[in-house]
Design an enzyme around this catalytic site. Structure first.
Site, mmCIF file in Angstrom:
data_model
loop_
_atom_site.group_PDB
_atom_site.id
_atom_site.type_symbol
_atom_site.label_atom_id
_atom_site.label_comp_id
_atom_site.label_asym_id
_atom_site.label_seq_id
_atom_site.Cartn_x
_atom_site.Cartn_y
_atom_site.Cartn_z
ATOM 1 N N GLY A 169 0.799 -1.224 0.000
ATOM 2 C CA GLY A 169 0.000 0.000 0.000
ATOM 3 C C GLY A 169 0.822 1.259 0.000
ATOM 4 O O GLY A 169 0.296 2.351 0.216
ATOM 5 N N GLY B 106 3.760 2.282 -2.497
ATOM 6 C CA GLY B 106 4.756 2.213 -3.546
ATOM 7 C C GLY B 106 5.144 3.612 -3.947
ATOM 8 O O GLY B 106 6.143 4.168 -3.503
ATOM 9 N N ILE C 52 10.680 -6.026 -3.397
ATOM 10 C CA ILE C 52 12.003 -5.584 -2.949
ATOM 11 C C ILE C 52 13.079 -6.298 -3.766
ATOM 12 O O ILE C 52 13.155 -7.536 -3.755
ATOM 13 C CB ILE C 52 12.199 -5.866 -1.453
ATOM 14 C CG1 ILE C 52 11.089 -5.202 -0.632
ATOM 15 C CG2 ILE C 52 13.582 -5.409 -1.011
ATOM 16 C CD1 ILE C 52 10.971 -3.704 -0.824
ATOM 17 N N GLU D 274 12.159 2.607 -8.501
ATOM 18 C CA GLU D 274 12.717 3.865 -7.981
ATOM 19 C C GLU D 274 11.840 5.058 -8.367
ATOM 20 O O GLU D 274 12.331 6.168 -8.611
ATOM 21 C CB GLU D 274 14.162 4.058 -8.457
ATOM 22 C CG GLU D 274 15.111 3.059 -7.810
ATOM 23 C CD GLU D 274 16.567 3.372 -8.066
ATOM 24 O OE1 GLU D 274 16.944 4.560 -8.032
ATOM 25 O OE2 GLU D 274 17.329 2.422 -8.294
#
Length: 381
Positions: A126, A128, A154, A360
């Site tokens: 929940g 990102g 991850i 990223e």
């Protein structure tokens, strides 16, 4: 160095990386950490380049540019090797940046040698794009902390030896209530599983069931972990753009060779004006992406208008990754059916380039960061 020309030292560094890495890097088991590859990167001295060190490297104050040159060059050789290298930096840089001398001494030499695998654990199911919405809890336990919750998507999970973990230490405080911790992968209560993803590197889930860490595991200050994350991403986002540039360059090089050799109607494919003009457009877009990446990296290293660095890093990451997707797609089109065959270099690049527009910070997040920096946070959401 200017935004338009690499210095002689930087050009020499690129040559050194290409010479050292050429023919010596290849990926292994898909979906899991390839420790042999990580060790090879360490043995070759390439991991030292993550933080401005290594043979024939530019000065240490050119860390961002060196990181970009390193990633761009290795990306043209092996996407698996490039991501293995980059994840070592992303996972360990917060320790180098904000960890105690004891943490730095314990982990950084092992990361640089390739003995220890590092990971950056920020994302949750929940949280990102909205990293301030983190829910993994870190609760006081004597002089330490207990971590409870999950992390998802991850990189290098669940096989890493050391994780930089971002957890909620103050409820309902948004970004101001997050703390960064260094958490060993063999900590009691820490488990996880690999996930099958369309990505050139391993990705997994982590479960924290009352994982205890000491006070010395805190990176930086309590409740200031979001700043640790952002400083790390400001450095690494332009280098994601460099990774994209390297992949796009590899695709374009292969395509130029292909259109020269491929004959259609008795003449080289390159002789068709439509093909030649398409190559010209792809090369121009690639060069624009490269210059934007170099400009952001140079500004970071020189400390030019640091309040604008988040915007510059986001622009570099946004434009280069989006451009790389278009360039690789165009190169596949010029190759035709051959590029869709499993194992073809273009088929490999076509799959691997997609993830860069998401991790990223997805492209949409980069646009929001740019807009906030330009217009003001109070006008954007």
């Amino acid at each position: 160095m200017t935004a338009f020309r690499l210095s002689a030292e930087q050009q020499e560094y690129v040559r050194w990386v290409r010479e050292v890495a050429g023919g010596k890097l290849a990926g292994g088991q898909a979906g899991r950490v390839d420790r042999g590859l990580v060790r090879t990167l360490g043995d070759l001295g390439l991991l030292r380049g993550l933080f401005g060190g290594g043979p024939d490297a530019p000065p240490a104050d050119a860390a961002a540019m060196q990181l970009c040159l390193l990633r761009e060059t290795i990306a043209q050789i092996s996407a698996e090797a490039e991501t293995a290298l980059a994840l070592q930096g992303l996972g360990s840089y917060p320790i180098l940046q904000s960890g105690s001398p004891e943490l730095v001494e314990r982990w950084i030499p092992r990361v640089i040698s390739g003995e220890a695998v590092a990971a950056f654990a920020l994302t949750e199911a929940g949280a990102g794009s909205d990293a301030a919405a983190l829910s993994l809890r870190a609760e006081r336990d004597g002089d330490g902390w207990l971590l409870t919750g999950e992390k998802l998507w991850i990189s290098n999970a669940p096989d890493a030896d050391i994780y930089t973990v971002f957890a909620r230490t103050t409820p309902d405080a948004g970004a101001r209530g997050v703390t960064a911790f260094a958490v060993p992968g063999d900590s009691p209560g820490l488990s996880g599983e690999p996930l099958e993803m369309l990505s050139p590197h391993p990705i997994g889930r982590l479960v924290f069931d009352g994982v205890r860490v000491g006070a010395g595991a805190v990176l930086g200050e309590v409740d200031r972990g979001f700043a640790v994350a952002m400083r790390t991403l400001d450095l690494f986002r332009p280098s994601v753009g460099a990774f994209a540039v390297g992949m796009a360059q590899a695709a374009l090089d292969a395509t130029i060779a292909h259109v020269r050799e491929r004959h259609v109607y008795g003449a080289p494919l390159a002789g068709q004006q439509a093909v030649a003009h398409r190559i010209a457009d792809l090369a121009t877009e690639l060069e624009a992406a490269r210059l934007l990446v170099y400009s952001a990296a140079a500004a970071y290293d020189e400390g030019v208008e640091p309040d604008r660095q988040p915007r510059r890093s986001a622009m570099a990451k946004l434009y280069a990754t989006e451009a790389a997707q278009r360039i690789v797609d165009g190169c596949v089109q010029l190759h035709g059916a051959a590029a869709l065959q499993r194992g073809h270099p273009l088929e490999h690049l076509y799959r691997d380039v997609r993830a860069l527009r998401i991790y990223e910070g997805a492209s949409e997040v980069q646009r929001s960061l740019i807009a906030r920096n330009l217009i003001g946070r109070e006008y954007t959401r």
